[in-house]
Design an enzyme around this catalytic site. Sequence first.
Site, PDB file in Angstrom:
ATOM      1  N   LYS A  53       0.838  -1.199   0.000  1.00 16.46           N
ATOM      2  CA  LYS A  53       0.000   0.000   0.000  1.00 16.46           C
ATOM      3  C   LYS A  53       0.872   1.247   0.000  1.00 16.46           C
ATOM      4  O   LYS A  53       0.582   2.225  -0.682  1.00 16.46           O
ATOM      5  CB  LYS A  53      -0.946  -0.013   1.213  1.00 16.46           C
ATOM      6  CG  LYS A  53      -2.110  -0.955   0.980  1.00 16.46           C
ATOM      7  CD  LYS A  53      -2.872  -1.302   2.225  1.00 16.46           C
ATOM      8  CE  LYS A  53      -3.889  -2.392   1.862  1.00 16.46           C
ATOM      9  NZ  LYS A  53      -4.478  -3.044   3.023  1.00 16.46           N
ATOM     10  N   GLN A  97      -5.437  -2.195   9.149  1.00 19.24           N
ATOM     11  CA  GLN A  97      -5.262  -3.530   8.569  1.00 19.24           C
ATOM     12  C   GLN A  97      -5.899  -4.592   9.476  1.00 19.24           C
ATOM     13  O   GLN A  97      -5.552  -4.677  10.650  1.00 19.24           O
ATOM     14  CB  GLN A  97      -3.761  -3.794   8.388  1.00 19.24           C
ATOM     15  CG  GLN A  97      -3.437  -5.029   7.600  1.00 19.24           C
ATOM     16  CD  GLN A  97      -3.808  -4.912   6.118  1.00 19.24           C
ATOM     17  OE1 GLN A  97      -3.495  -3.923   5.479  1.00 19.24           O
ATOM     18  NE2 GLN A  97      -4.487  -5.908   5.610  1.00 19.24           N
ATOM     19  N   ASP A 120     -11.867   2.046   3.243  1.00 15.12           N
ATOM     20  CA  ASP A 120     -12.199   0.627   3.077  1.00 15.12           C
ATOM     21  C   ASP A 120     -13.711   0.446   2.891  1.00 15.12           C
ATOM     22  O   ASP A 120     -14.171  -0.629   2.517  1.00 15.12           O
ATOM     23  CB  ASP A 120     -11.776  -0.161   4.331  1.00 15.12           C
ATOM     24  CG  ASP A 120     -10.502  -0.954   4.110  1.00 15.12           C
ATOM     25  OD1 ASP A 120     -10.183  -1.221   2.946  1.00 15.12           O
ATOM     26  OD2 ASP A 120      -9.842  -1.311   5.107  1.00 15.12           O
TER      27      ASP A 120
END
Length: 283
Positions: A53, A97, A120
């Site tokens: 990322k 995460q 997300d």
Amino acid sequence: MANIIDGKAISAAIRAEIKEETEAFFGQHGFRPGLAVIIVGEDPASQVYVRNKRRACEEVGFYSEAYELPHNTTQDELNALVDKLNADPAIHGILCQLPLPKHLDENEVILRIDPKKDVDAFHPTNVGRIMIGDYSFLPCTPAGVMALLARSGIEISGKECVVVGRSNIVGKPQAMLLLHANGTVTVCHSRTKNLAEVCRRADILVAAIGKADFFTGDMVKEGAVVIDVGMNRRADGKLTGDVDFESVAPKASYITPVPGGVGPMTITMLMQNTLTAAKESVK
Ligand code: NDP
């Protein structure tokens, strides 16, 4: 033999577009889209994702911050970091995460992230907005699938779409996006009866169950578009999808390989969401 949908090439094309838009955004506003990634603990797979990322952020010209917190981080410490990032004007997207170590509450973190920075799209506010079709960002994997279909010129309207898997991050939002694109959508799961029969109805089959090589040629209609979301490790360490490529590819009109299909799109869509969040912040 099916056309192979090249997720790497499509992903690279979209990243090039994002980079161009980022430079234009920087020229206009004097700052770059900013993404903060939080990782708790030392899970090696998560560390690889975080590294990827970060690299993707560099590639498209974003500002990025990575917070690598020790395994024994408390909920209060994690919450405090999320609050700090929520308030930071240089950060437009926050990603924590998952999975988190067991002593931490994932839902609490998801709820704490400002929905405007929830790149997300896991916050219930964003999930609800997806349901009603009024969204800013989409969960990255299903959004990646939609981009693959669009860029391959595959029409969804009026098509029989079968999504196998009903998780909150893949199956459910995938079904909703196909529905918004006017597909006729069936969602299957572990209790579905006659799964093979239902799959054979599909003009577009999305496989997202996490079982290596589960979908075989006899489960697929001649000429179907087959999208393989699965990412499974074989005993020899090789990455493989949910679709048995050998038997399915000869029947399909289009198919995504694993690796090199849906996988590369997920981080690209995260970049897209972060750019969108930055743009929304100056509206
Ligand atoms: P989950 O384990 O959360 O969900 C799996 C789903 O598949 C469940 O709905 C389950 O049904 C269903 N299922 C399991 N076995 C069967 C079966 N035999 N027949 C029918 N349905 C079945 O997985 P995720 O959605 O998180 O991920 C799915 C796959 O996609 C995994 O391989 C994952 O690694 C991959 N993935 C890939 C990404 C990418 O970037 N390419 C990103 C995210 C995930 P039930 O609900 O009844 O239990």
